[in-house]
Enzyme design. Sequence first.
Site, PDB file in Angstrom:
ATOM      1  N   ASN A  88       0.805  -1.230   0.000  1.00  0.00           N
ATOM      2  CA  ASN A  88       0.000   0.000   0.000  1.00  0.00           C
ATOM      3  C   ASN A  88       0.837   1.279   0.000  1.00  0.00           C
ATOM      4  O   ASN A  88       0.374   2.307  -0.473  1.00  0.00           O
ATOM      5  CB  ASN A  88      -0.920  -0.037   1.234  1.00  0.00           C
ATOM      6  CG  ASN A  88      -1.511   1.310   1.555  1.00  0.00           C
ATOM      7  OD1 ASN A  88      -2.476   1.754   0.919  1.00  0.00           O
ATOM      8  ND2 ASN A  88      -0.941   2.017   2.531  1.00  0.00           N
ATOM      9  N   SER A 150      -4.436   2.508  -8.574  1.00  0.00           N
ATOM     10  CA  SER A 150      -5.254   3.730  -8.627  1.00  0.00           C
ATOM     11  C   SER A 150      -6.006   3.762  -9.948  1.00  0.00           C
ATOM     12  O   SER A 150      -5.547   3.193 -10.951  1.00  0.00           O
ATOM     13  CB  SER A 150      -4.312   4.932  -8.539  1.00  0.00           C
ATOM     14  OG  SER A 150      -4.975   6.113  -8.911  1.00  0.00           O
ATOM     15  N   TYR A 163       3.180   8.646 -11.995  1.00  0.00           N
ATOM     16  CA  TYR A 163       2.399   7.862 -11.023  1.00  0.00           C
ATOM     17  C   TYR A 163       1.507   6.856 -11.741  1.00  0.00           C
ATOM     18  O   TYR A 163       1.456   5.672 -11.370  1.00  0.00           O
ATOM     19  CB  TYR A 163       1.567   8.842 -10.194  1.00  0.00           C
ATOM     20  CG  TYR A 163       0.636   8.247  -9.167  1.00  0.00           C
ATOM     21  CD1 TYR A 163       1.107   7.809  -7.932  1.00  0.00           C
ATOM     22  CD2 TYR A 163      -0.742   8.169  -9.405  1.00  0.00           C
ATOM     23  CE1 TYR A 163       0.237   7.307  -6.973  1.00  0.00           C
ATOM     24  CE2 TYR A 163      -1.618   7.673  -8.463  1.00  0.00           C
ATOM     25  CZ  TYR A 163      -1.126   7.239  -7.245  1.00  0.00           C
ATOM     26  OH  TYR A 163      -1.990   6.733  -6.298  1.00  0.00           O
ATOM     27  N   LYS A 167       1.657   2.845 -11.356  1.00  0.00           N
ATOM     28  CA  LYS A 167       0.501   2.104 -10.830  1.00  0.00           C
ATOM     29  C   LYS A 167      -0.006   1.101 -11.864  1.00  0.00           C
ATOM     30  O   LYS A 167      -0.534   0.044 -11.522  1.00  0.00           O
ATOM     31  CB  LYS A 167      -0.617   3.077 -10.437  1.00  0.00           C
ATOM     32  CG  LYS A 167      -0.351   3.861  -9.143  1.00  0.00           C
ATOM     33  CD  LYS A 167      -0.201   2.946  -7.926  1.00  0.00           C
ATOM     34  CE  LYS A 167      -0.432   3.664  -6.612  1.00  0.00           C
ATOM     35  NZ  LYS A 167      -0.083   2.823  -5.438  1.00  0.00           N
TER      36      LYS A 167
HETATM   37  N1  LIG Z   1      -5.769   8.831  -1.393  1.00  0.00           N
HETATM   38  C1  LIG Z   1      -6.190   8.536  -2.605  1.00  0.00           C
HETATM   39  O1  LIG Z   1      -7.118   9.179  -3.149  1.00  0.00           O
HETATM   40  C2  LIG Z   1      -5.574   7.394  -3.367  1.00  0.00           C
HETATM   41  C3  LIG Z   1      -6.113   7.078  -4.621  1.00  0.00           C
HETATM   42  C4  LIG Z   1      -5.566   6.037  -5.344  1.00  0.00           C
HETATM   43  C5  LIG Z   1      -4.518   5.289  -4.816  1.00  0.00           C
HETATM   44  N2  LIG Z   1      -4.011   5.642  -3.592  1.00  0.00           N
HETATM   45  C6  LIG Z   1      -2.871   4.850  -3.103  1.00  0.00           C
HETATM   46  O2  LIG Z   1      -3.160   4.391  -1.803  1.00  0.00           O
HETATM   47  C7  LIG Z   1      -1.931   4.158  -1.110  1.00  0.00           C
HETATM   48  C8  LIG Z   1      -2.002   4.776   0.272  1.00  0.00           C
HETATM   49  O3  LIG Z   1      -2.090   6.188   0.136  1.00  0.00           O
HETATM   50  P1  LIG Z   1      -2.834   7.144   1.188  1.00  0.00           P
HETATM   51  O4  LIG Z   1      -3.817   7.935   0.400  1.00  0.00           O
HETATM   52  O5  LIG Z   1      -3.278   6.377   2.366  1.00  0.00           O
HETATM   53  O6  LIG Z   1      -1.632   8.149   1.528  1.00  0.00           O
HETATM   54  P2  LIG Z   1      -0.967   8.594   2.917  1.00  0.00           P
HETATM   55  O7  LIG Z   1       0.040   9.626   2.595  1.00  0.00           O
HETATM   56  O8  LIG Z   1      -2.044   8.928   3.897  1.00  0.00           O
HETATM   57  O9  LIG Z   1      -0.252   7.252   3.423  1.00  0.00           O
HETATM   58  C9  LIG Z   1       0.798   6.658   2.689  1.00  0.00           C
HETATM   59  C10 LIG Z   1       1.847   6.147   3.649  1.00  0.00           C
HETATM   60  O10 LIG Z   1       2.892   5.524   2.863  1.00  0.00           O
HETATM   61  C11 LIG Z   1       4.125   5.842   3.461  1.00  0.00           C
HETATM   62  N3  LIG Z   1       5.229   5.780   2.515  1.00  0.00           N
HETATM   63  C12 LIG Z   1       5.396   6.515   1.395  1.00  0.00           C
HETATM   64  N4  LIG Z   1       6.559   6.241   0.822  1.00  0.00           N
HETATM   65  C13 LIG Z   1       7.159   5.285   1.586  1.00  0.00           C
HETATM   66  C14 LIG Z   1       8.397   4.607   1.523  1.00  0.00           C
HETATM   67  N5  LIG Z   1       9.296   4.881   0.569  1.00  0.00           N
HETATM   68  N6  LIG Z   1       8.685   3.680   2.473  1.00  0.00           N
HETATM   69  C15 LIG Z   1       7.813   3.427   3.471  1.00  0.00           C
HETATM   70  N7  LIG Z   1       6.627   4.055   3.590  1.00  0.00           N
HETATM   71  C16 LIG Z   1       6.313   4.979   2.665  1.00  0.00           C
HETATM   72  C17 LIG Z   1       3.944   7.277   3.975  1.00  0.00           C
HETATM   73  O11 LIG Z   1       4.898   7.621   4.983  1.00  0.00           O
HETATM   74  C18 LIG Z   1       2.510   7.267   4.464  1.00  0.00           C
HETATM   75  O12 LIG Z   1       2.419   6.998   5.864  1.00  0.00           O
HETATM   76  C19 LIG Z   1      -0.817   4.712  -1.997  1.00  0.00           C
HETATM   77  O13 LIG Z   1      -0.202   3.669  -2.707  1.00  0.00           O
HETATM   78  C20 LIG Z   1      -1.580   5.619  -2.942  1.00  0.00           C
HETATM   79  O14 LIG Z   1      -0.894   5.808  -4.166  1.00  0.00           O
HETATM   80  C21 LIG Z   1      -4.516   6.661  -2.854  1.00  0.00           C
END
Ligand SMILES: NC(=O)c1ccc[n+]([C@@H]2O[C@H](COP(=O)([O-])OP(=O)(O)OC[C@H]3O[C@@H](n4cnc5c(N)ncnc54)[C@H](O)[C@@H]3O)[C@@H](O)[C@H]2O)c1
Length: 273
Positions: A88, A150, A163, A167
């Site tokens: 994730n 995503s 991105y 993905k």
């Molecule tokens: N929020 C959205 O709308 C959305 C939409 C599509 C996909 N996503 C995907 O969902 C996933 C979670 O995102 P989120 O929205 O919860 O974001 P978020 O920023 O709330 O949480 C993501 C977490 O990943 C950690 N992280 C990032 N890079 C890292 C690394 N190199 N090593 C270890 N940890 C790392 C961050 O520190 C953070 O705590 C991601 O892969 C994101 O691309 C999110």
Amino acid sequence: MTGILDGRVAVVTGAGRGIGRATAELLAAHGARVVVGDLDEAALKETVEALGGSGVAHAGDLTDPAVPAALVSRAIDEYGRLDIVVNNAGYTADGIFHKMTDEQLDAMLDIHLKAPFRLLRAAAPVLREAAKKDLAEGREVFRKVVNVTSIAGTMGNVGQANYSSAKSALIGLTKTLAKEWGPLLINVNAVAFGFVETRLTAVTSTVEHAGRSIQLGIPSKVREQAASRIPLGRGATPAEAAGGIFLLCTPWSNFVHGQVVTIAGGQAEGMSA
Ligand SMILES: NC(=O)c1ccc[n+]([C@@H]2O[C@H](COP(=O)([O-])OP(=O)(O)OC[C@H]3O[C@@H](n4cnc5c(N)ncnc54)[C@H](O)[C@@H]3O)[C@@H](O)[C@H]2O)c1
């Protein structure tokens, strides 16, 4: 109390906040023990506290090639097994394509493709050997991999060529492993999220990331328009997003295999795969 995931052990990356934390909480609430990974040690500590004794933290930058394997080792050292892997962790490094740098591209491939690739390669012997043993002894036991992608990866998104490419690559990995590991009853699926209310979709801000300052979030104008494109009328909460991942970690999804499950409140923009 018995839980649907009693006895199961999961690794969830990016579990310091957002969707990853909500996923770890849901898995633990239903009986799993969870190794949570994130580069943000302080955030991870809060997650472990929320898991109430059903989890341990392993802090580290997943783009460091040694960290994914260390997470797998932690699961084995702590709990002696591994049944569920949720890839994730992630972030964004947006920009318009004609100005995008190699660094922006590499950063996205490193976290969204290479880190899951290395984590699953490290988990492979553990998952596969346990699966072979179960099959040899006549037991049908399903193991679970969920990769977080995503709708930017399935439909493209302005400003996210890096991105969305990364993905999308993760979907290729998902489908290949579904074919390679299906005979061992290791379900491999992806979830494609639309708009989820987390730090990634908050109004643009600068955050510290692996010792660098990076910009996360989206402009307020884009945020305002987002809801109008979602038939359910709003973005998902992290808990709603985690619900989709959770489903793919339970026996109720044993015959869902090699799929990209879109979790986007019905958002579709005509360019789906
Ligand atoms: N929020 C959205 O709308 C959305 C939409 C599509 C996909 N996503 C995907 O969902 C996933 C979670 O995102 P989120 O929205 O919860 O974001 P978020 O920023 O709330 O949480 C993501 C977490 O990943 C950690 N992280 C990032 N890079 C890292 C690394 N190199 N090593 C270890 N940890 C790392 C961050 O520190 C953070 O705590 C991601 O892969 C994101 O691309 C999110």
